[in-house]
Design a protein around this motif. Sequence first.
Motif, mmCIF file in Angstrom:
data_model
loop_
_atom_site.group_PDB
_atom_site.id
_atom_site.type_symbol
_atom_site.label_atom_id
_atom_site.label_comp_id
_atom_site.label_asym_id
_atom_site.label_seq_id
_atom_site.Cartn_x
_atom_site.Cartn_y
_atom_site.Cartn_z
ATOM 1 N N ALA A 140 0.840 -1.298 -0.081
ATOM 2 C CA ALA A 140 0.046 -0.083 0.163
ATOM 3 C C ALA A 140 0.783 1.219 -0.174
ATOM 4 N N LEU A 141 1.920 1.288 0.810
ATOM 5 C CA LEU A 141 2.836 2.390 0.850
ATOM 6 C C LEU A 141 3.414 2.578 -0.641
ATOM 7 N N GLN A 142 3.638 1.531 -1.144
ATOM 8 C CA GLN A 142 4.421 1.586 -2.423
ATOM 9 C C GLN A 142 3.426 2.298 -3.533
ATOM 10 N N ILE A 143 2.334 1.870 -3.447
ATOM 11 C CA ILE A 143 1.486 2.381 -4.444
ATOM 12 C C ILE A 143 1.070 3.697 -4.247
ATOM 13 N N VAL A 144 0.958 4.107 -2.841
ATOM 14 C CA VAL A 144 0.693 5.690 -2.490
ATOM 15 C C VAL A 144 1.668 6.498 -3.003
ATOM 16 N N ARG A 145 3.047 5.907 -2.820
ATOM 17 C CA ARG A 145 4.396 6.897 -3.312
ATOM 18 C C ARG A 145 4.506 7.063 -4.512
ATOM 19 N N GLY A 146 4.051 5.854 -5.370
ATOM 20 C CA GLY A 146 3.896 6.368 -6.932
ATOM 21 C C GLY A 146 2.883 7.205 -7.057
ATOM 22 N N HIS A 147 2.099 7.283 -6.570
ATOM 23 C CA HIS A 147 0.844 8.074 -6.754
ATOM 24 C C HIS A 147 1.517 9.850 -6.314
ATOM 25 N N GLU A 148 1.948 9.869 -5.358
ATOM 26 C CA GLU A 148 2.631 11.061 -4.935
ATOM 27 C C GLU A 148 3.749 11.552 -5.895
ATOM 28 N N GLU A 149 4.653 10.649 -6.478
ATOM 29 C CA GLU A 149 5.480 11.022 -7.630
ATOM 30 C C GLU A 149 4.833 11.354 -8.779
ATOM 31 N N ARG A 150 3.654 10.912 -9.162
ATOM 32 C CA ARG A 150 2.983 11.614 -10.315
ATOM 33 C C ARG A 150 2.562 12.836 -10.017
ATOM 34 N N GLY A 151 2.129 13.267 -8.981
ATOM 35 C CA GLY A 151 1.752 14.419 -8.832
ATOM 36 C C GLY A 151 0.372 14.883 -9.190
ATOM 37 N N PHE A 152 -0.424 13.835 -9.307
ATOM 38 C CA PHE A 152 -2.017 14.302 -9.782
ATOM 39 C C PHE A 152 -2.882 14.214 -8.505
ATOM 40 N N ALA A 153 -3.128 15.655 -8.227
ATOM 41 C CA ALA A 153 -4.296 15.623 -7.460
ATOM 42 C C ALA A 153 -4.884 17.127 -7.533
ATOM 43 N N PRO A 154 -5.617 17.254 -8.726
ATOM 44 C CA PRO A 154 -6.357 18.438 -8.878
ATOM 45 C C PRO A 154 -7.549 18.748 -8.055
ATOM 46 N N ASN A 155 -7.355 19.894 -7.628
ATOM 47 C CA ASN A 155 -8.473 20.130 -6.561
ATOM 48 C C ASN A 155 -9.742 20.625 -7.196
ATOM 49 N N CYS A 156 -10.304 19.585 -7.963
ATOM 50 C CA CYS A 156 -11.468 19.568 -8.546
ATOM 51 C C CYS A 156 -12.824 18.369 -8.016
ATOM 52 N N ILE A 157 -13.863 19.026 -8.255
ATOM 53 C CA ILE A 157 -14.837 18.049 -8.181
ATOM 54 C C ILE A 157 -14.951 17.093 -9.674
ATOM 55 N N VAL A 158 -15.116 15.853 -9.358
ATOM 56 C CA VAL A 158 -14.953 15.024 -10.475
ATOM 57 C C VAL A 158 -16.500 14.733 -10.873
ATOM 58 N N ARG A 159 -17.361 14.120 -9.905
ATOM 59 C CA ARG A 159 -18.598 13.914 -10.123
ATOM 60 C C ARG A 159 -19.633 14.211 -8.749
ATOM 61 N N GLU A 160 -20.836 14.084 -9.068
ATOM 62 C CA GLU A 160 -21.681 14.147 -7.878
ATOM 63 C C GLU A 160 -21.810 12.606 -7.626
ATOM 64 N N LEU A 161 -22.264 12.337 -6.163
ATOM 65 C CA LEU A 161 -22.275 10.859 -5.701
ATOM 66 C C LEU A 161 -23.801 10.833 -4.876
ATOM 67 N N ARG A 162 -24.039 9.621 -4.858
ATOM 68 C CA ARG A 162 -25.422 9.430 -3.905
ATOM 69 C C ARG A 162 -24.588 9.040 -2.525
ATOM 70 N N GLY A 163 -23.497 8.588 -2.521
ATOM 71 C CA GLY A 163 -23.004 8.298 -1.127
ATOM 72 C C GLY A 163 -21.503 8.192 -1.268
ATOM 73 N N LEU A 164 -20.981 8.282 -0.278
ATOM 74 C CA LEU A 164 -19.373 8.109 -0.112
ATOM 75 C C LEU A 164 -18.942 6.821 0.418
ATOM 76 N N TYR A 165 -17.677 6.676 0.013
ATOM 77 C CA TYR A 165 -17.082 5.349 0.528
ATOM 78 C C TYR A 165 -16.416 5.721 1.794
#
Length: 302
Positions: A140-165
């Motif tokens: 899990a740490l490895q997956i998260v670090r790979g995501h952090e290195e990509r730097g993809f975290a736009p401060n945007c709304i992707v879509r409306e939901l009926r419920g959250l995870y």
Amino acid sequence: MTACDQIPALEPSVAVIVASLGRPDLVHQFQDLMARQTSSPDMLLFSVVSAADLPSGLEESTRLRVVRGSKGLCAQRNRALDWLNARFDIVVFYDDDFVPSKFSIEHIRAFFAEHPHVAGATGTVLADGINGAGISYDEALQIVRGHEERGFAPNCIVRELRGLYGCNMAYRTAAIGEHRFDERLRLYAWQEDIDFAASVGRNGRIVQTFAFAGVHRGVKLGRTPGMKLGYSQIVNPSYLVRKGTMSHRFAARLMLRNLAANHLKAFRPEPWVDRAGRVKGNWIGLFDLIRGRLTPERIETL
């Protein structure tokens, strides 16, 4: 500069709630994960049943507290919400086996400051071990670090939901108000996240965002036994339909999908899933449903 790139002038305060039972190692790991955050939460609150749920040596401080009481995800989260008493702007709910990016709290602050009409948001789940054997902490740490290195975290709304995870969701405290998790949904409280989001969603938008992310490990230790979960898979959606927080169509699709999966896979079950128990629980739930007995709390006596 786009709306996604704007830097908010004010940062809201953030409290993190983690309900846990019988998994002190995960509590210790989560404490470490919060210590690594680029922007520390103003409060980290563990809601447990007894001292046995906590790692040895855990010390409370002005930013770390523990509340104790009766077991059950909804009861434990409600106890934490009552303790917080609306003193923080944002409340984040994490499962104890969730591994958030080190930027998560920083980006949650920025997201809610930028989107004042959002009542609740769920971040991106980079990988989910809930439907498999589970994901190790190191993986899990490895997956998260790979995501952090990509730097993809736009401060945007992707879509409306009926419920959250429920493993990874954040709410504006002002939108929560007096709303609480339904404690008739006992133990693992299956679909409690949909129910709570539907209630709080009357006070603002419920959305998904890429702004914060992490991995849900899906650790099997301490989860609801097969028969109890199978019962909840039928009765909980039916109960929420009657309550008005879940649509008939969504509930029917949810129940049929789980019925089919449990029965088809019962012949060659996964080592980590009690399919026979789930099938039995499904049928007990169906008979209760036919009789008009919508009692989600019955799982405590099965």
